[in-house]
Write an enzyme that holds these catalytic residues in place. Structure first.
Site, PDB file in Angstrom:
ATOM      1  N   ASP A   1       0.822  -1.213   0.000  1.00  0.00           N
ATOM      2  CA  ASP A   1       0.000   0.000   0.000  1.00  0.00           C
ATOM      3  C   ASP A   1       0.852   1.258   0.000  1.00  0.00           C
ATOM      4  O   ASP A   1       2.039   1.224   0.328  1.00  0.00           O
ATOM      5  CB  ASP A   1      -0.934   0.019   1.219  1.00  0.00           C
ATOM      6  CG  ASP A   1      -0.178   0.054   2.548  1.00  0.00           C
ATOM      7  OD1 ASP A   1       0.832  -0.673   2.674  1.00  0.00           O
ATOM      8  OD2 ASP A   1      -0.573   0.815   3.448  1.00  0.00           O
TER       9      ASP A   1
ATOM     10  N   GLU B   1       0.304  -1.388   5.526  1.00  0.00           N
ATOM     11  CA  GLU B   1       1.306  -0.945   6.510  1.00  0.00           C
ATOM     12  C   GLU B   1       1.054   0.486   6.922  1.00  0.00           C
ATOM     13  O   GLU B   1       1.182   0.849   8.083  1.00  0.00           O
ATOM     14  CB  GLU B   1       2.714  -1.066   5.920  1.00  0.00           C
ATOM     15  CG  GLU B   1       3.841  -0.855   6.938  1.00  0.00           C
ATOM     16  CD  GLU B   1       4.380   0.568   7.018  1.00  0.00           C
ATOM     17  OE1 GLU B   1       5.237   0.816   7.871  1.00  0.00           O
ATOM     18  OE2 GLU B   1       3.940   1.456   6.258  1.00  0.00           O
TER      19      GLU B   1
HETATM   20 ZN   LIG Z   1       6.758   2.073   4.077  1.00  0.00          ZN
END
Ligand SMILES: [Zn+2]
Length: 410
Positions: free
Chosen positions: A81, A176
């Protein structure tokens, strides 16, 4: 290797994988599935084995050992992401060959310039091949550079069977940037003794210390009465909230701290006479000071409860993650080998504390000690993000060198 890396990286960044903290699904956004499916196909195509993707979008794959030596299984991780705070849609990567050290015009029409006046570290990249944005989006080097580097290292090792190595595991993970990265990561299925996130910034970064982190929510209940007849009756929750905040040390805030200094950060302050809510995050590298910070907030709340009534002030503190150093220091070799790998490649390792968390902070507490190494990128999460292809190649070589060293030391 250069063209291979550029081709991979520019392909990945064109998939919009911005994560969304307001989504309950995992991955939080459909774009991450799109990239995940591409990566699964590519892992198979380069010859990786045991390529799996689970219902939450976690990808794992194996590079089997090609030695009989008893080498520990090690892993490499990167996240799919990009940051929620800046758009990652329609990324148009631009390649600057042999960078001359001057201004880079990202977008002529919108007058967006990446200048060494604003970003003096650009001086380090004279002569490099850089990849930039077109000024309207982030680039997504965080963390697609990590994915491209891991993928390229695996392809290289598969093409060079004369390089002996133990079993290597690879994982690409979702979300994340919204702090959920490893929540559903199956550490047992991954089956590595140590891992590295390839999620750092400039050349040489090697990180194994992160904050201890908690969040605090304080809810203050007031009593609203018509202001004309409020004497002795009205309790203004906004003012109690101001009193709460006023008792925290003013200098222990993000805008006044750096290095190993911790802080209290007031994220939001919302309310009216009747009810006010304060939302803080608490950060400290030192576990004792971290506990002391949480105790300090409890103390202030207790004092105000005494003054205004217990029912008026509610405080809720939740730990978020801990300093991974506690888990990594006892298995120091995981850091030492990365250090040695960089030294062997004439890269000066730069060890510094992460003023934040990484997937590694959580993974280390889930039983997988996971320091972080550089990708070669700069200015993450915004339009001025860029990366040096020269340093991406170095990051790829560091991955290969770490794998070699584990074999040599077994
Ligand atoms: Zn990162």
């Amino acid at each position: 290797m250069k063209n291979e890396i550029i081709e991979r990286f520019t392909k990945y960044v064109q998939v919009d994988t911005q994560s969304d903290p307001n989504s309950d699904t995992c991955p939080s956004t459909p774009g991450q599935w799109t990239l995940a499916k591409m990566l699964v196909e590519e892992l198979k195509a380069i010859g990786m084995e045991e390529v799996t993707i689970d219902e939450n979008g976690y990808i794992m794959a194996t590079l089997p050992a090609n030695t009989d030596k008893d080498v520990p299984t090690i892993g490499f991780l990167a996240h799919m992401d990009t940051a929620p705070e800046f758009t990652g849609a329609n990324v148009k990567p631009q390649i600057v060959e042999n960078y001359d050290g001057n201004d880079i015009i990202l977008n002529e029409a919108l007058h967006i310039v990446l200048s060494p006046k604003d970003f003096p570290e650009l001086a380090n990249y004279k002569g490099h091949t850089l990849i930039t944005t077109d000024g309207t989006t982030l680039l997504g080097a965080d963390n697609k550079a990590g994915i491209a580097e891991i993928m390229t290292a695996m392809a290289y090792l598969i093409q060079h069977p004369e390089i002996k190595h133990g079993k290597v595991r690879v994982a690409f993970t979702p979300d994340e940037e919204i702090g959920r990265g490893p929540h559903k990561f199956d550490v047992a299925a991954f089956g590595a003794k140590y891992a590295y996130t390839v999620d750092g910034g400039p050349l040489g970064e090697l990180e194994y210390e992160s904050f201890n982190a908690a969040e605090a929510k304080i809810t203050i209940k007031g009593k609203n009465v018509h202001p004309g007849t409020a004497k002795g009756k009205m309790i203004n929750s906004i003012k109690i909230a101001m009193e709460f905040h006023g008792q925290l040390p003013a200098n222990e805030a993000p805008e006044h701290t750096e290095g190993y200094e911790g802080f209290y950060h007031l994220l939001s302050f919302q309310g009216n006479v009747e009810e006010t809510m304060l939302h803080y995050i608490i950060r400290d590298f030192d576990r004792k000071q971290f506990e002391a910070r949480k105790a300090k907030m409890q103390e202030i709340a207790a004092k105000l409860q005494e003054k205004y009534g217990k029912e008026r002030i509610a405080i809720e503190i939740k730990d978020q993650y801990y300093n991974m150093k506690e888990k990594i220091e006892p298995v120091r070799e995981v850091v030492d080998i990365a250090y040695e790998a960089m030294k062997n490649l004439n890269i000066e390792p730069k060890i510094s504390p992460i003023r934040g968390g990484t997937d590694g902070s959580q993974l280390s507490y889930m039983g997988l000690p996971t320091p972080n190494i550089f990708t070669g990128g700069e200015n993450f999460h915004g339009r001025y993000e860029y990366i040096s292809v020269d340093n991406m190649i170095k990051a790829t070589n560091v991955i290969i060198e770490i794998i070699k060293l584990f074999e040599q030391k077994a």
